[in-house]
Structures are given as C-alpha cells and as structure tokens.
Design an enzyme around this catalytic site. Sequence first.
Site, PDB file in Angstrom:
ATOM      1  N   GLY A   1     -13.131   0.237 -73.552  1.00  0.00           N
ATOM      2  CA  GLY A   1     -13.917  -1.079 -73.903  1.00  0.00           C
ATOM      3  C   GLY A   1     -14.031  -0.980 -75.557  1.00  0.00           C
ATOM      4  N   LYS A   2     -13.341  -0.050 -76.029  1.00  0.00           N
ATOM      5  CA  LYS A   2     -13.259   0.047 -77.632  1.00  0.00           C
ATOM      6  C   LYS A   2     -11.905  -1.078 -78.179  1.00  0.00           C
ATOM      7  CE  LYS A   2     -14.709   4.927 -77.585  1.00  0.00           C
ATOM      8  NZ  LYS A   2     -14.071   6.181 -77.663  1.00  0.00           N
ATOM      9  N   LEU A   3     -11.190  -1.423 -77.325  1.00  0.00           N
ATOM     10  CA  LEU A   3     -10.322  -2.666 -78.136  1.00  0.00           C
ATOM     11  C   LEU A   3     -10.295  -3.780 -76.931  1.00  0.00           C
ATOM     12  CD1 LEU A   3      -8.201  -3.165 -80.074  1.00  0.00           C
ATOM     13  CD2 LEU A   3      -6.541  -2.101 -78.558  1.00  0.00           C
TER      14      LEU A   3
END
Lengths: 71, 330
Positions: free
Chosen positions: B290-292
């Site tokens: 979920g970081k990108l």
Amino acid sequence: MGEQSEFERFCGNCHHHSMYKYPDIIFCFKRFEQGKNATFSTLDHCEQWELQLQECFCLRDALEKQSQKRK
Amino acid sequence: MNRQDLLNTPVRHMELKPNMTVNQLVRQFDNAGSFGAGRLATACDVFEDMVRDEKCTVFLALAGAVVPAGLRSVIADLIRMRLIDALVSTGANMIHDLIEAFGGHHYKGHWLVDDFFLYKYHINRIYDIFVSEEDFVKADKILIEMFDEIANETQGQVLSTSELMRLIGERVEDPKSIVRAACEANVPVFLPAMRDSEFAYIHIVHTRRNKKNEALLVDSFKEASEMVALAQKSERLGMIVIGGGVPRNAVQHAALMADKGLDYALIITADRPEYGGLSGSTPEETISWGKLKKKAGRVMVIGDAMIIFPLVVAAVLERLGGGFKREGNP
C-alpha cells in the site's frame, strides 16, 4: 608502562591523534572534549600521551621535514 | 489480450547523430525501449510528470556515496529550482556535503591501491575516491562547535533531524552546499538514520564537552511525524530513489502512514530483487504494502546512479526549458 617508555613521545605516535594538516599538525579529540586547545605539532606531546604502536607516516614525514629544515 | 496485442510495438532502432542533445539521446533510448535504455527513458518520463504535476510533493531519497562521487551540485541545484520538495538522506551524504562546504575536497583515486598504505597516510577510500582525514577532522570540529552553539540557542528543546539540519544550514556559507540550498529554499532535510554517520561521533564529542543537561537533544522519532504531516498535506506524492536503504523506506513508510501511497516512483539502484532487500525491491512489490498506488507512474532502473541520474536530470531539464518555474509543494 615499561613498554611505552621504549618509545619517544610525540603527538604523531599518540593514541589520540588525528590529522589536521599533514604531516605538521595533529588534532587531539581528547583535549578537544576537555575544552582545551586541540591543535598541536605532530612532534609535540602532552601529559596525556598514550602510545599507539602502529606508527603513521605523519610522524616519519614530520621528522623528515624537521631534519631538512635544520640542514 | 490476444497475440496481436503482444506484437504491436516494434523496436525502433536507435539512430545516433553528431551533436545530439541528452534528451535526443534519451528519445532514441525510448525508440528502442529495451533493457536499461528503455527503463532510463521511462525514468525521464516519470520524473517529468512528477515535476509538472503542480499538486505533487517530490521526495528525493538519497543513499550511497553519490555526494562524494560528484552529484553535490546536481542535488543542490534541483533543490534551488524546487524540483525537489523534501530530501531524505543518509547522514553520510550530508557530512560529505559539509566537508566541501568547510573547504575540504574529495579526490579522484583508484580502487587498486594498498589500503593499509592509505591508512598510514591518513587517507580514507570510497571505492575510487580519496578523502583526507584532516578534511573530516576539520568538518568534525566545526560541526561540534555548531552543536555547542545550537544547544545553547535551543536551551533543552528537543529537535528533529530536519530542524537540526535547518539550523546547520543557516550557519553554512557555501552557496554550493546542499544543506545551505535546502535551508534557503525551505526544503526540509530528513536524516532518519543520522546516528549511523559521522554525526554520531560529532554528537558524542559535543556531549562530552558540555554538561549533561546542556547537550543537544535530537529525537529521530520526531521527524517521522513531520514527514507524515508533509505527506498528508500533499495531494499527490512522488519519490525519486538513489540507492535505497533507510531513506527509501522512510519515504515509502510516510506515504503509507499518511494513508495515501505514492503516485510516482522513480528508483535507481544497483541492487537486485532476488535477495529480498528493500533496496532491490521492485515498485510492484511496494504496491503490495500500500506504499505505492496500483496506477502510479513508476520505474526501476538497475544500474550506476552516477550514470543514470545525471542523464535523467539533464534530459528532463532540457524538456522543461530554462523558463520553467516550479513553486514547490506544499
């Protein structure tokens, strides 16, 4: 103590020295921590001198430079 | 998807001409679209999209010895042009910037030398770069005295690394310094692993010089909140990574903690994904955390950042033109 007395005392063979201006001037972090003057001649020494057996070229080159000046 | 979908974009062979500009060369890379050349061309597109996006906050995550190797001015200039909105770096790169700011130099050397011989001459080696011990010592002395001064000024206040770097930047006179440029451009400099650098030794000596309750206090956790707040204020987030490591993770983590995810990611690394490390992890792997964002503009270029990054920057600067102005975000 006996082992250390075999060696002539110079900042350039002291445990606490770092280079400040090769080969002439060292920086002493031990004295800097104490808030004292910390830049000394490589050929100087103080009462806090502690031998570092691995001799650097700075001492050799400082001594060489000194002997050249005297000629 | 059918077979024809897989065979609809032929490789266009590169054509090289005298006096080509960097961007013209990159366009030829794009025509071929293959291997590292294709990735580099995509990197230029991603970087261009990032800086043209007026609502994007661009983080540069900096690891690896690129400042002593010669990228100091490139980074300082990108900061001054506000093509970078936040710098997240290793402590080492900032120390090397400051060594030069205080009159020291990095020298071209060689990797095939007797390292013990260098040790006896008080010379440190970074692959094929030499740095004299006295340039480190002089920087140490100046920074220790700066820490003394800042501690006296801040009177027990706990600082984040970005606050400390700003206070150092105010005291640096060299206009070519990254730290100075960041201070003047109001670009925060975060050092999430500051204690893993010469700054740790500087702080130890500073602490020994001062009474216990008068030493400078730096809280590494404090900057985490600052980075998250910066990410939360921004509509979109972009990340350029040189190297990887702690700086890359710090930016990615801030994007996650801001409940956003990155919209752009340009990663330049020599690392490989097969070893499971962060530095070699692909942008696609970053999506799983979920970081990108799934639809993010992204690319990973595997190679020497000292070759790739200047090419990308030069090509994009050419595309933007001299009149391009960016306000910076937020």
